[in-house]
Design a protein around this motif. Structure first.
Motif, short mmCIF file in Angstrom:
data_model
loop_
_atom_site.label_atom_id
_atom_site.label_comp_id
_atom_site.label_asym_id
_atom_site.label_seq_id
_atom_site.Cartn_x
_atom_site.Cartn_y
_atom_site.Cartn_z
N TYR A 121 0.84 -1.19 0.00
CA TYR A 121 0.00 0.00 0.00
C TYR A 121 0.89 1.25 0.00
O TYR A 121 2.10 1.18 0.25
CB TYR A 121 -0.94 0.00 1.21
N ARG A 122 0.26 2.37 -0.27
CA ARG A 122 0.96 3.64 -0.31
C ARG A 122 0.13 4.67 0.46
O ARG A 122 -1.11 4.62 0.43
CB ARG A 122 1.14 4.10 -1.76
N GLN A 221 -4.61 9.77 2.00
CA GLN A 221 -4.39 9.28 0.64
C GLN A 221 -3.89 7.83 0.62
O GLN A 221 -2.97 7.49 -0.12
CB GLN A 221 -3.40 10.17 -0.11
N GLU A 223 -3.62 4.26 -0.48
CA GLU A 223 -3.89 3.57 -1.75
C GLU A 223 -3.47 2.11 -1.62
O GLU A 223 -2.30 1.83 -1.32
CB GLU A 223 -3.14 4.23 -2.90
#
Length: 227
Positions: A121-122, A221, A223
């Protein structure tokens, strides 16, 4: 319900109540007050007086039916009255508040995060820093619980950090452990956490009483790259 306080405001209602525990282990809630919030106009804040070690969640509702968790708090000892801001913009409806004790468990939320089985994930990471030219924001990529890449790292001066070392940054799993480690330290006074309602990660953390340096963080954010 314990200790309910209700008043009128702009044709609607404001209130504060304590629920789900004995009254003598809950903080005292005052009548919510209006605050200026810059471009957003008016917002509300709730006076909360803590009189000993405790854990609780502050919740809000516009209809006394559906409740939304705003913040989770844990305290090592009593403190002066805090003025806890409601991050949600005011609407024309009434606004009610209550405390739920105990609040959401750090261990339970970490388990919910880990059980999603994310391979990679980011996320955007913004630490709360003291008076230092430290990284104030960065985009972090994690694979199998390990930070593998850091990009768009910006220093407190506003300049980018060239070639950031991934070993200097934490995954979300490691950030859970950072909060837990702080609560075990001599510096611990209190912790305030807002969790993401869907993914269950700690999206906003403030460490009360922490010395200059790492004071908490925000996560945004997120992701999901691979399950």
């Amino acid at each position: 319900l314990h200790g309910c306080l209700v008043g009128g405001w702009l044709g609607g209602s404001l209130g504060a109540c304590a629920v789900n525990a004995q009254a003598d282990v809950l903080p005292s809630l005052g009548v919510p007050v209006r605050q200026s919030s810059g471009a957003s106009g008016l917002n509300l804040a709730v006076p909360v007086a803590v009189n000993g070690p405790m854990e609780f969640a502050l919740e809000s509702s516009e209809d006394l039916g559906g409740w939304k968790t705003l913040w989770n708090y844990s305290f090592r000892e009593g403190t002066d009255t805090l003025l806890v801001a409601d991050p949600n913009p005011l609407s024309g409806a009434g606004r009610f508040y209550r405390v739920r004790s105990p609040g959401d468990s750090l261990d339970d939320l970490e388990t919910a995060w880990v059980n999603q089985g994310l391979v990679s994930y980011r996320f955007r990471y913004e630490p709360r820093i003291g008076f230092c030219n430290c990284v104030k924001s960065a985009t972090i990529t994690v694979v199998n619980g390990v930070v593998t890449d850091v990009s768009d790292a910006i220093l407190a001066t506003g300049f980018p950090l060239p070639n950031p070392n991934p070993a200097d940054f934490r995954s979300i799993e490691q950030l859970f452990e950072s909060v837990r480690g702080y609560q075990r330290s001599q510096n611990y006074l209190w912790v305030r956490i807002a969790y993401d309602p869907d993914r269950r990660f700690p999206r906003d953390v403030l460490l009360g009483g922490h010395p200059d340096g790492f004071k908490g963080f925000t996560i945004s954010q997120v992701e999901i790259l691979q399950r």
